[in-house]
Design a protein around this motif. Structure first.
Motif, PDB file in Angstrom:
ATOM      1  N   TYR A  31     -13.778 -11.071 -18.235  1.00 14.34           N
ATOM      2  CA  TYR A  31     -14.380 -12.641 -18.321  1.00 14.34           C
ATOM      3  C   TYR A  31     -14.921 -12.581 -19.635  1.00 14.34           C
ATOM      4  CZ  TYR A  31     -14.118 -12.875 -13.193  1.00 14.34           C
ATOM      5  OH  TYR A  31     -13.724 -12.888 -11.834  1.00 14.34           O
ATOM      6  N   VAL A  32     -14.833 -13.818 -20.159  1.00 17.59           N
ATOM      7  CA  VAL A  32     -15.632 -14.497 -21.319  1.00 17.59           C
ATOM      8  C   VAL A  32     -16.899 -14.855 -20.679  1.00 17.59           C
ATOM      9  CG1 VAL A  32     -13.797 -14.861 -22.788  1.00 17.59           C
ATOM     10  CG2 VAL A  32     -14.761 -16.631 -21.304  1.00 17.59           C
ATOM     11  N   GLU A  45     -25.893 -28.166 -21.987  1.00 17.80           N
ATOM     12  CA  GLU A  45     -25.239 -28.083 -23.124  1.00 17.80           C
ATOM     13  C   GLU A  45     -24.574 -26.631 -23.340  1.00 17.80           C
ATOM     14  OE1 GLU A  45     -27.485 -29.794 -26.262  1.00 17.80           O
ATOM     15  OE2 GLU A  45     -28.943 -27.985 -26.421  1.00 17.80           O
ATOM     16  N   PHE A  46     -23.485 -26.392 -24.362  1.00 20.46           N
ATOM     17  CA  PHE A  46     -23.298 -25.028 -24.715  1.00 20.46           C
ATOM     18  C   PHE A  46     -23.897 -24.776 -25.458  1.00 20.46           C
ATOM     19  CE2 PHE A  46     -20.175 -21.811 -25.776  1.00 20.46           C
ATOM     20  CZ  PHE A  46     -20.246 -21.682 -27.011  1.00 20.46           C
ATOM     21  N   VAL A  47     -24.289 -23.318 -25.619  1.00 20.64           N
ATOM     22  CA  VAL A  47     -25.152 -22.737 -26.561  1.00 20.64           C
ATOM     23  C   VAL A  47     -24.364 -21.492 -27.274  1.00 20.64           C
ATOM     24  CG1 VAL A  47     -27.164 -21.250 -26.949  1.00 20.64           C
ATOM     25  CG2 VAL A  47     -27.268 -23.104 -25.166  1.00 20.64           C
ATOM     26  N   ALA A  48     -23.664 -20.579 -26.608  1.00 19.28           N
ATOM     27  CA  ALA A  48     -23.020 -19.506 -27.232  1.00 19.28           C
ATOM     28  C   ALA A  48     -21.948 -18.937 -26.251  1.00 19.28           C
ATOM     29  CB  ALA A  48     -24.190 -18.552 -27.723  1.00 19.28           C
ATOM     30  N   ALA A  49     -21.013 -18.369 -26.755  1.00 23.55           N
ATOM     31  CA  ALA A  49     -19.905 -17.656 -25.876  1.00 23.55           C
ATOM     32  C   ALA A  49     -19.719 -16.457 -26.474  1.00 23.55           C
ATOM     33  CB  ALA A  49     -18.984 -18.428 -25.588  1.00 23.55           C
ATOM     34  N   ALA A  97     -19.684 -17.105 -16.517  1.00 21.23           N
ATOM     35  CA  ALA A  97     -18.355 -16.450 -16.774  1.00 21.23           C
ATOM     36  C   ALA A  97     -17.063 -17.171 -16.772  1.00 21.23           C
ATOM     37  CB  ALA A  97     -18.581 -15.361 -15.705  1.00 21.23           C
ATOM     38  N   GLY A  98     -16.384 -16.985 -17.301  1.00 19.95           N
ATOM     39  CA  GLY A  98     -15.084 -17.551 -17.151  1.00 19.95           C
ATOM     40  C   GLY A  98     -13.675 -17.271 -18.035  1.00 19.95           C
ATOM     41  N   THR A  99     -12.938 -17.869 -18.424  1.00 22.52           N
ATOM     42  CA  THR A  99     -11.450 -17.636 -19.173  1.00 22.52           C
ATOM     43  C   THR A  99     -11.346 -18.358 -20.418  1.00 22.52           C
ATOM     44  OG1 THR A  99     -10.563 -19.325 -17.982  1.00 22.52           O
ATOM     45  CG2 THR A  99     -10.559 -17.049 -17.019  1.00 22.52           C
ATOM     46  N   TYR A 100     -10.768 -17.678 -20.831  1.00 21.46           N
ATOM     47  CA  TYR A 100     -10.164 -18.473 -22.409  1.00 21.46           C
ATOM     48  C   TYR A 100      -8.918 -18.054 -22.671  1.00 21.46           C
ATOM     49  CZ  TYR A 100     -10.379 -19.040 -27.374  1.00 21.46           C
ATOM     50  OH  TYR A 100     -10.064 -19.661 -28.844  1.00 21.46           O
ATOM     51  N   PRO A 101      -8.075 -18.967 -23.415  1.00 24.52           N
ATOM     52  CA  PRO A 101      -8.368 -20.144 -24.011  1.00 24.52           C
ATOM     53  C   PRO A 101      -8.081 -21.462 -23.048  1.00 24.52           C
ATOM     54  CG  PRO A 101      -6.201 -19.539 -25.066  1.00 24.52           C
ATOM     55  CD  PRO A 101      -6.724 -18.429 -23.911  1.00 24.52           C
TER      56      PRO A 101
END
Length: 118
Positions: A31-32, A45-49, A97-101
């Protein structure tokens, strides 16, 4: 995957905190991972990945140079080191946790409160 964030608290402006997010399961490395935040009355809001092996990271512009995201796949843990904190960083912080792209976060933990006093 289940996520549990910790490490929040009250800190004075200019101070530091390190958030941790522990994940269950054997597939953490696939996972990313990301950190998001939500301040009162505002949208999340998004902070970091951080990508799978930690070699690539992305940040919200306003935290670049102050926050650092990292991960230890052997410990199923992702971190957010926050330095030079500002009152506007006050929010509930969530790990995901998730996926990319592209980044798509399907799993979310409970948040941890970060309060920065001026």
């Amino acid at each position: 995957v289940q996520l549990q964030a910790s490490g929040g608290g009250l800190v004075q402006a200019g101070g530091s905190l390190r958030l941790s997010c522990a994940a269950s399961g054997r597939t953490f490395g696939s996972y990313v991972m990301g950190w998001f935040r939500q301040a009162p009355g505002k949208e999340r809001e998004f902070v970091a990945a951080i990508r799978w092996h930690g070699s690539v990271t992305d940040y919200k512009d306003s935290v670049k140079g102050r926050f650092t995201i990292s991960r230890e796949n052997a410990k199923n843990t992702v971190y957010l080191q926050m330095n030079s904190l500002k009152p506007e960083d006050t929010a509930v912080y969530y790990c995901a946790a998730g996926t990319y792209p592209p980044y798509e976060f399907a799993y979310w933990g409970r948040g941890t409160q970060v309060t920065v006093s001026s």
